[in-house]
Design a protein around this motif. Structure first.
Motif, PDB file in Angstrom:
ATOM      1  N   GLN A  22       0.713  -1.328   0.152  1.00  0.00           N
ATOM      2  CA  GLN A  22       0.059   0.025   0.089  1.00  0.00           C
ATOM      3  C   GLN A  22       0.916   1.379  -0.217  1.00  0.00           C
ATOM      4  OE1 GLN A  22      -3.180  -0.053   2.777  1.00  0.00           O
ATOM      5  NE2 GLN A  22      -3.153  -2.188   2.862  1.00  0.00           N
ATOM      6  N   SER A  23       1.968   1.035  -0.291  1.00  0.00           N
ATOM      7  CA  SER A  23       3.086   2.223  -0.005  1.00  0.00           C
ATOM      8  C   SER A  23       2.952   3.005  -1.422  1.00  0.00           C
ATOM      9  CB  SER A  23       4.358   1.880   0.246  1.00  0.00           C
ATOM     10  OG  SER A  23       5.089   1.404  -0.764  1.00  0.00           O
ATOM     11  N   PHE A  37      -0.460  -4.749 -14.358  1.00  0.00           N
ATOM     12  CA  PHE A  37      -1.245  -5.646 -13.303  1.00  0.00           C
ATOM     13  C   PHE A  37      -0.545  -5.306 -11.900  1.00  0.00           C
ATOM     14  CE2 PHE A  37      -1.856  -7.915 -17.291  1.00  0.00           C
ATOM     15  CZ  PHE A  37      -3.040  -8.283 -17.076  1.00  0.00           C
ATOM     16  N   ALA A  38       0.798  -5.123 -11.692  1.00  0.00           N
ATOM     17  CA  ALA A  38       0.991  -4.667 -10.473  1.00  0.00           C
ATOM     18  C   ALA A  38       0.602  -3.495  -9.878  1.00  0.00           C
ATOM     19  CB  ALA A  38       2.534  -4.733 -10.378  1.00  0.00           C
ATOM     20  N   LEU A  39       0.363  -2.586 -10.894  1.00  0.00           N
ATOM     21  CA  LEU A  39      -0.210  -1.123 -10.421  1.00  0.00           C
ATOM     22  C   LEU A  39      -1.684  -1.465 -10.215  1.00  0.00           C
ATOM     23  CD1 LEU A  39      -0.273   1.914 -10.130  1.00  0.00           C
ATOM     24  CD2 LEU A  39      -0.590   1.884 -12.585  1.00  0.00           C
ATOM     25  N   ARG A  40      -2.420  -2.236 -10.959  1.00  0.00           N
ATOM     26  CA  ARG A  40      -3.766  -2.501 -10.648  1.00  0.00           C
ATOM     27  C   ARG A  40      -3.919  -3.153  -9.116  1.00  0.00           C
ATOM     28  NH1 ARG A  40      -6.564  -7.648 -12.819  1.00  0.00           N
ATOM     29  NH2 ARG A  40      -4.770  -8.607 -11.685  1.00  0.00           N
ATOM     30  N   ASP A  41      -2.969  -3.972  -8.775  1.00  0.00           N
ATOM     31  CA  ASP A  41      -3.220  -4.661  -7.472  1.00  0.00           C
ATOM     32  C   ASP A  41      -2.747  -3.637  -6.357  1.00  0.00           C
ATOM     33  OD1 ASP A  41      -3.734  -7.035  -8.823  1.00  0.00           O
ATOM     34  OD2 ASP A  41      -1.922  -7.856  -8.773  1.00  0.00           O
ATOM     35  N   SER A  46      -4.800  -0.070  -1.590  1.00  0.00           N
ATOM     36  CA  SER A  46      -4.284   1.079  -1.141  1.00  0.00           C
ATOM     37  C   SER A  46      -5.407   2.407  -1.345  1.00  0.00           C
ATOM     38  CB  SER A  46      -2.912   1.488  -1.459  1.00  0.00           C
ATOM     39  OG  SER A  46      -2.870   1.821  -3.038  1.00  0.00           O
ATOM     40  N   SER A  47      -5.277   3.602  -0.656  1.00  0.00           N
ATOM     41  CA  SER A  47      -5.773   4.596  -0.820  1.00  0.00           C
ATOM     42  C   SER A  47      -5.084   5.520  -1.791  1.00  0.00           C
ATOM     43  CB  SER A  47      -6.359   5.574   0.256  1.00  0.00           C
ATOM     44  OG  SER A  47      -6.753   6.763  -0.049  1.00  0.00           O
ATOM     45  N   ALA A  48      -5.194   5.204  -3.067  1.00  0.00           N
ATOM     46  CA  ALA A  48      -4.123   5.591  -4.205  1.00  0.00           C
ATOM     47  C   ALA A  48      -4.527   7.074  -4.689  1.00  0.00           C
ATOM     48  CB  ALA A  48      -4.034   4.692  -5.472  1.00  0.00           C
ATOM     49  N   PRO A  49      -3.443   7.983  -5.132  1.00  0.00           N
ATOM     50  CA  PRO A  49      -3.700   9.129  -5.681  1.00  0.00           C
ATOM     51  C   PRO A  49      -4.659   8.810  -6.928  1.00  0.00           C
ATOM     52  CG  PRO A  49      -1.536   9.025  -4.943  1.00  0.00           C
ATOM     53  CD  PRO A  49      -2.129   7.403  -4.775  1.00  0.00           C
ATOM     54  N   ARG A  50      -5.233   9.979  -7.241  1.00  0.00           N
ATOM     55  CA  ARG A  50      -6.271   9.832  -8.421  1.00  0.00           C
ATOM     56  C   ARG A  50      -5.530   9.528  -9.731  1.00  0.00           C
ATOM     57  NH1 ARG A  50     -11.209  13.892  -8.021  1.00  0.00           N
ATOM     58  NH2 ARG A  50     -12.935  12.341  -8.635  1.00  0.00           N
ATOM     59  N   LEU A  51      -4.021   9.858  -9.956  1.00  0.00           N
ATOM     60  CA  LEU A  51      -3.458   9.678 -11.116  1.00  0.00           C
ATOM     61  C   LEU A  51      -3.307   7.979 -11.445  1.00  0.00           C
ATOM     62  CD1 LEU A  51      -1.839  10.498 -13.679  1.00  0.00           C
ATOM     63  CD2 LEU A  51       0.266  10.187 -12.044  1.00  0.00           C
ATOM     64  N   LYS A  68     -13.014  10.772 -16.448  1.00  0.00           N
ATOM     65  CA  LYS A  68     -13.438  11.414 -15.143  1.00  0.00           C
ATOM     66  C   LYS A  68     -12.285  11.756 -14.085  1.00  0.00           C
ATOM     67  CE  LYS A  68     -16.848  11.102 -11.273  1.00  0.00           C
ATOM     68  NZ  LYS A  68     -17.897  10.668 -10.572  1.00  0.00           N
ATOM     69  N   GLU A  69     -11.614  10.510 -13.991  1.00  0.00           N
ATOM     70  CA  GLU A  69     -10.432  10.432 -12.922  1.00  0.00           C
ATOM     71  C   GLU A  69      -9.240  11.285 -13.428  1.00  0.00           C
ATOM     72  OE1 GLU A  69     -10.176   9.251 -10.006  1.00  0.00           O
ATOM     73  OE2 GLU A  69     -11.681   7.483  -9.679  1.00  0.00           O
ATOM     74  N   LEU A  70      -9.070  11.159 -14.734  1.00  0.00           N
ATOM     75  CA  LEU A  70      -7.609  11.922 -15.213  1.00  0.00           C
ATOM     76  C   LEU A  70      -8.104  13.364 -15.473  1.00  0.00           C
ATOM     77  CD1 LEU A  70      -6.656   9.109 -17.378  1.00  0.00           C
ATOM     78  CD2 LEU A  70      -5.473   9.799 -15.315  1.00  0.00           C
ATOM     79  N   GLN A  71      -9.238  13.685 -15.823  1.00  0.00           N
ATOM     80  CA  GLN A  71      -9.567  15.119 -15.946  1.00  0.00           C
ATOM     81  C   GLN A  71      -9.708  15.729 -14.577  1.00  0.00           C
ATOM     82  OE1 GLN A  71      -9.928  16.917 -18.541  1.00  0.00           O
ATOM     83  NE2 GLN A  71     -10.264  15.604 -20.374  1.00  0.00           N
TER      84      GLN A  71
END
Length: 406
Positions: A22-23, A37-41, A46-51, A68-71
């Protein structure tokens, strides 16, 4: 996206599946290494940044959600590095879906923030040409089952009322036709600056863009379909019959939603899609390349899916990820061919390698691993038809984002 050094795959996998999953470091490592796939997991845990959330949605081809997310990333800080990445992600998302005007706007915006960005600059000329064409649209899409020649990937279709037969290629970001086909159709082709990347690494120059105003493949009817036009005097067109010098690329395949191919001579599309589950799907996108989760020697690796490739290519990142497996390899030289020509690279010959993906385990015996260059700088491998033909059939589902082997 900016080019960055490839991070060792073992390190990324440990970070994603271990205690640090989650880091922020795990998220950045997976994103920078293009390990989808690593990014997806990592995002899922985690509470990931919107990017990063937007990047995962884009890789799953969720157009509305990713937009929506990227805008939102762009609006939050329009002149940041994150905003540039968001523009780049959106540009690639729109390009593979045939949304060329939207893609042009994102590339222009990306270059406004980073004028020297090489990747965005290389895409600008083709996006500019595509932006000037009428918008591509799907008029109708009906489920279709068509007979094709056994073992063939060539699909019969009509372009402006003329019968053609091009092979389908998940490795082609846009559809392509030879100069002779464009002349037969009587369509004008506008020159485009720059080169198109190809598997040889040499690239293809002398590009032009042409528009097929009406295209029908079985029950799929489209208007204003762009094609790249290239010289067809050399390989792979030399022995191709008239009216068969071309490629059906990703935008048309995505418009089919799902397709199924059998070596016995059947191609179907518009099949009922599976239930989308971004957390368990085995196929995602990086830029305009479908990427499949492949298990080799207990390690998950990201392989591009390329039905236009006769052979499966194993690249230098594969050798780095599996050094023990490489100990049994014998040095050799192996040719790598693409639309831009042929190059010969150093490689290792392995007796056999087994790959698990799409619900099956398939072997290459022997297997060849490029130790320099290879087909793609970042992907450990490029899945070709030598593996896919071993299955009784395979289905690509762009709704559920899955590859299934039978």
């Amino acid at each position: 996206m900016r080019l960055i050094p490839l991070i060792a795959l073992q390190v990324i996998l440990v970070m994603v599946h271990g205690l640090q999953a989650q880091s922020p470091e795990a998220l950045k490592a997976a994103y920078d290494a293009k390990h989808v796939f690593a990014l997806r997991d990592a995002v899922a845990h985690s509470s990931a940044p919107r990017l990063y959330k937007g990047a995962v949605d884009a890789s799953a081809n969720r157009v509305q959600t990713a937009t929506k997310e990227l805008q939102a990333v762009i609006q939050h800080d329009p002149h940041s590095d994150e905003a540039y990445e968001a523009h780049d992600l959106l540009g690639n998302l729109y390009f593979r879906n045939g949304m060329y005007r939207e893609g042009y706007g994102e590339i222009v915006a990306a270059l406004r923030e980073s004028p020297n960005a090489s990747d965005a600059k290389s895409m600008l000329s083709i996006f500019t040409a595509l932006n000037e064409l009428p918008k591509m649209s799907v008029v109708e899409m009906k489920p279709t089952s068509m007979a094709i020649e056994p073992g063939s990937l060539s699909l019969p279709f009509q372009a402006n009322g003329k019968d053609l037969k091009f092979f389908f290629d998940t490795g082609a970001a846009i559809s392509i036709m030879g100069e002779s086909e464009a002349k037969e159709l009587g369509i004008l082709a506008k020159p485009v600056e720059g080169k198109m990347n190809d598997s040889s690494g040499r690239g293809v120059s002398g590009l032009r863009v042409a528009l097929v105003s009406d295209l029908r493949i079985g029950g799929l009817h489209l208007r204003n379909v762009p094609f790249l036009v290239i010289a067809d005097s050399g390989e792979p067109w030399t022995h191709a019959p008239k009216n068969e010098r071309g490629i059906i690329g990703l935008p048309l395949l995505i418009a089919m939603r799902t397709f199924r191919w059998t070596p016995e001579g059947r191609f179907e599309f518009g099949l009922p899609a599976g239930k989308p589950d971004i957390n368990t799907c085995n196929m995602l996108f990086h830029n305009s390349s479908p990427v499949v989760d492949v298990l080799v020697e207990g390690m998950h690796l990201d392989f591009t899916l390329d039905t236009g490739a006769v052979d499966t290519d194993l690249n230098p990142p594969f050798a780095k990820a599996l050094p023990d497996l490489m100990k049994s390899g014998q040095p050799e030289e192996r040719a790598l061919e693409g639309l831009g020509g042929k190059v010969v690279n150093a490689s290792l010959l392995l007796p056999s390698v087994t790959f698990a993906f799409g619900g099956k385990s398939l072997a290459l015996s022997p297997a060849h691993v490029f130790t320099e260059h290879g087909n793609g700088a970042w992907a450990p491998g490029n899945l070709g038809m030598d593996l896919l033909r071993q299955a009784r059939a395979f289905t690509v589902d762009f709704e559920a984002m899955t590859l299934r082997l039978e």
